[in-house]
Design a protein around this motif. Structure first.
Motif, PDB file in Angstrom:
ATOM      1  N   VAL A  48      34.136  58.384  66.300  1.00 13.46           N
ATOM      2  CA  VAL A  48      32.804  58.325  66.916  1.00 13.46           C
ATOM      3  C   VAL A  48      32.639  57.023  67.687  1.00 13.46           C
ATOM      4  N   ASN A  49      33.144  55.942  67.153  1.00 15.26           N
ATOM      5  CA  ASN A  49      33.047  54.654  67.840  1.00 15.26           C
ATOM      6  C   ASN A  49      33.832  54.664  69.155  1.00 15.26           C
ATOM      7  N   ALA A  50      34.985  55.334  69.165  1.00 10.02           N
ATOM      8  CA  ALA A  50      35.765  55.426  70.403  1.00 10.02           C
ATOM      9  C   ALA A  50      35.016  56.229  71.466  1.00 10.02           C
ATOM     10  N   ILE A  51      34.383  57.319  71.055  1.00  7.16           N
ATOM     11  CA  ILE A  51      33.589  58.111  72.000  1.00  7.16           C
ATOM     12  C   ILE A  51      32.414  57.290  72.508  1.00  7.16           C
ATOM     13  N   PHE A  52      31.765  56.557  71.601  1.00  5.14           N
ATOM     14  CA  PHE A  52      30.627  55.730  72.008  1.00  5.14           C
ATOM     15  C   PHE A  52      31.061  54.648  72.993  1.00  5.14           C
ATOM     16  N   GLU A  53      32.174  54.003  72.730  1.00  4.98           N
ATOM     17  CA  GLU A  53      32.656  52.953  73.644  1.00  4.98           C
ATOM     18  C   GLU A  53      32.988  53.529  75.016  1.00  4.98           C
ATOM     19  N   PHE A  54      33.590  54.714  75.050  1.00  5.49           N
ATOM     20  CA  PHE A  54      33.893  55.374  76.320  1.00  5.49           C
ATOM     21  C   PHE A  54      32.610  55.660  77.092  1.00  5.49           C
ATOM     22  N   THR A  55      31.631  56.259  76.417  1.00  7.16           N
ATOM     23  CA  THR A  55      30.381  56.589  77.100  1.00  7.16           C
ATOM     24  C   THR A  55      29.618  55.331  77.489  1.00  7.16           C
ATOM     25  N   ARG A  56      29.665  54.310  76.654  1.00  3.48           N
ATOM     26  CA  ARG A  56      28.966  53.054  76.966  1.00  3.48           C
ATOM     27  C   ARG A  56      29.553  52.402  78.205  1.00  3.48           C
ATOM     28  N   ARG A  57      30.874  52.409  78.324  1.00  2.05           N
ATOM     29  CA  ARG A  57      31.520  51.792  79.486  1.00  2.05           C
ATOM     30  C   ARG A  57      31.244  52.554  80.770  1.00  2.05           C
ATOM     31  N   LEU A  58      31.003  53.857  80.673  1.00  2.99           N
ATOM     32  CA  LEU A  58      30.646  54.636  81.854  1.00  2.99           C
ATOM     33  C   LEU A  58      29.172  54.477  82.216  1.00  2.99           C
ATOM     34  N   CYS A  59      28.312  54.412  81.211  1.00  4.28           N
ATOM     35  CA  CYS A  59      26.867  54.433  81.449  1.00  4.28           C
ATOM     36  C   CYS A  59      26.261  53.062  81.711  1.00  4.28           C
ATOM     37  N   ASP A  60      26.718  52.043  81.010  1.00  4.01           N
ATOM     38  CA  ASP A  60      26.093  50.722  81.113  1.00  4.01           C
ATOM     39  C   ASP A  60      26.045  50.147  82.532  1.00  4.01           C
ATOM     40  N   PRO A  61      27.101  50.251  83.338  1.00  8.28           N
ATOM     41  CA  PRO A  61      26.982  49.685  84.691  1.00  8.28           C
ATOM     42  C   PRO A  61      25.890  50.345  85.536  1.00  8.28           C
ATOM     43  N   ILE A  62      25.609  51.599  85.276  1.00  3.77           N
ATOM     44  CA  ILE A  62      24.567  52.287  86.035  1.00  3.77           C
ATOM     45  C   ILE A  62      23.194  52.041  85.409  1.00  3.77           C
ATOM     46  N   LEU A  63      23.148  51.894  84.096  1.00  4.15           N
ATOM     47  CA  LEU A  63      21.878  51.680  83.412  1.00  4.15           C
ATOM     48  C   LEU A  63      21.395  50.231  83.490  1.00  4.15           C
ATOM     49  N   ARG A  64      22.304  49.295  83.662  1.00  2.00           N
ATOM     50  CA  ARG A  64      21.934  47.879  83.654  1.00  2.00           C
ATOM     51  C   ARG A  64      20.845  47.534  84.671  1.00  2.00           C
ATOM     52  N   PRO A  65      20.949  47.963  85.943  1.00  2.00           N
ATOM     53  CA  PRO A  65      19.863  47.646  86.881  1.00  2.00           C
ATOM     54  C   PRO A  65      18.535  48.307  86.502  1.00  2.00           C
ATOM     55  N   LEU A  66      18.591  49.513  85.948  1.00  2.00           N
ATOM     56  CA  LEU A  66      17.362  50.174  85.513  1.00  2.00           C
ATOM     57  C   LEU A  66      16.731  49.449  84.328  1.00  2.00           C
ATOM     58  N   ARG A  67      17.550  48.919  83.447  1.00  2.00           N
ATOM     59  CA  ARG A  67      17.025  48.202  82.286  1.00  2.00           C
ATOM     60  C   ARG A  67      16.317  46.917  82.702  1.00  2.00           C
ATOM     61  N   ARG A  68      16.727  46.331  83.833  1.00  2.00           N
ATOM     62  CA  ARG A  68      16.023  45.146  84.335  1.00  2.00           C
ATOM     63  C   ARG A  68      14.637  45.514  84.855  1.00  2.00           C
ATOM     64  N   LEU A  69      14.516  46.726  85.415  1.00  5.22           N
ATOM     65  CA  LEU A  69      13.242  47.169  85.977  1.00  5.22           C
ATOM     66  C   LEU A  69      12.315  47.786  84.933  1.00  5.22           C
ATOM     67  N   ILE A  70      12.888  48.470  83.949  1.00  3.10           N
ATOM     68  CA  ILE A  70      12.100  49.203  82.957  1.00  3.10           C
ATOM     69  C   ILE A  70      12.317  48.558  81.587  1.00  3.10           C
ATOM     70  N   PRO A  71      11.339  47.807  81.116  1.00  2.00           N
ATOM     71  CA  PRO A  71      11.511  47.180  79.794  1.00  2.00           C
ATOM     72  C   PRO A  71      11.391  48.226  78.688  1.00  2.00           C
ATOM     73  N   PRO A  72      12.015  47.956  77.540  1.00  2.00           N
ATOM     74  CA  PRO A  72      11.875  48.885  76.408  1.00  2.00           C
ATOM     75  C   PRO A  72      10.418  48.945  75.952  1.00  2.00           C
ATOM     76  N   ILE A  73       9.968  50.135  75.624  1.00  2.00           N
ATOM     77  CA  ILE A  73       8.599  50.325  75.138  1.00  2.00           C
ATOM     78  C   ILE A  73       8.683  50.682  73.660  1.00  2.00           C
ATOM     79  N   GLY A  74       8.171  49.797  72.836  1.00  2.00           N
ATOM     80  CA  GLY A  74       8.243  50.025  71.391  1.00  2.00           C
ATOM     81  C   GLY A  74       9.670  50.054  70.877  1.00  2.00           C
ATOM     82  N   GLY A  75      10.563  49.321  71.522  1.00  2.00           N
ATOM     83  CA  GLY A  75      11.961  49.280  71.117  1.00  2.00           C
ATOM     84  C   GLY A  75      12.777  50.461  71.606  1.00  2.00           C
TER      85      GLY A  75
END
Length: 109
Positions: A48-75
């Motif tokens: 499960v950790n290997a699958i998570f790391e694979f998906t994280r490495r694909l998703c994080d570069p695209i999500l990073r700019p959105l995370r700067r614009l959209i703060p977490p709401i209630g965590g």
């Protein structure tokens, strides 16, 4: 979607399929992160950790700019939801609209 053949249609189907696969990867990323957060699955689970790391490495570069614009709401990180809505609601239909415009089979507006 255009059912006619042609290189342009094949290219647009390929791009649409890649976007669809990325949406699946985003959903897997979110589900596994929830499983980790609620301690349903241990991070020591190698598979499960290997699958998570694979998906994280694909998703994080695209999500990073959105995370700067959209703060977490209630965590809760809403950037994934926003990206899913943009991909499914704007990008995919816009892709087929563009295909229709380029081939002359769809409305311009």
């Amino acid at each position: 979607m255009d059912s006619n053949g042609g290189l342009l249609a094949i290219l647009f189907r390929l791009v649409d399929t890649v976007i669809g696969l990325f949406i699946v990867v985003l959903i897997v990323y979110v589900v596994i992160s929830w499983l980790f957060a609620f301690d349903i699955v241990s991070r020591r689970n190698g598979f499960v950790n290997a699958i998570f790391e694979f998906t994280r490495r694909l998703c994080d570069p695209i999500l990073r700019p959105l995370r700067r614009l959209i703060p977490p709401i209630g965590g809760v990180d809403l950037s994934v939801l926003v990206l899913l809505l943009v991909l499914q609601g704007l990008v995919r239909p816009g892709l087929w609209w563009l295909h229709g415009v380029l081939t002359g089979n769809g409305p311009v507006l």
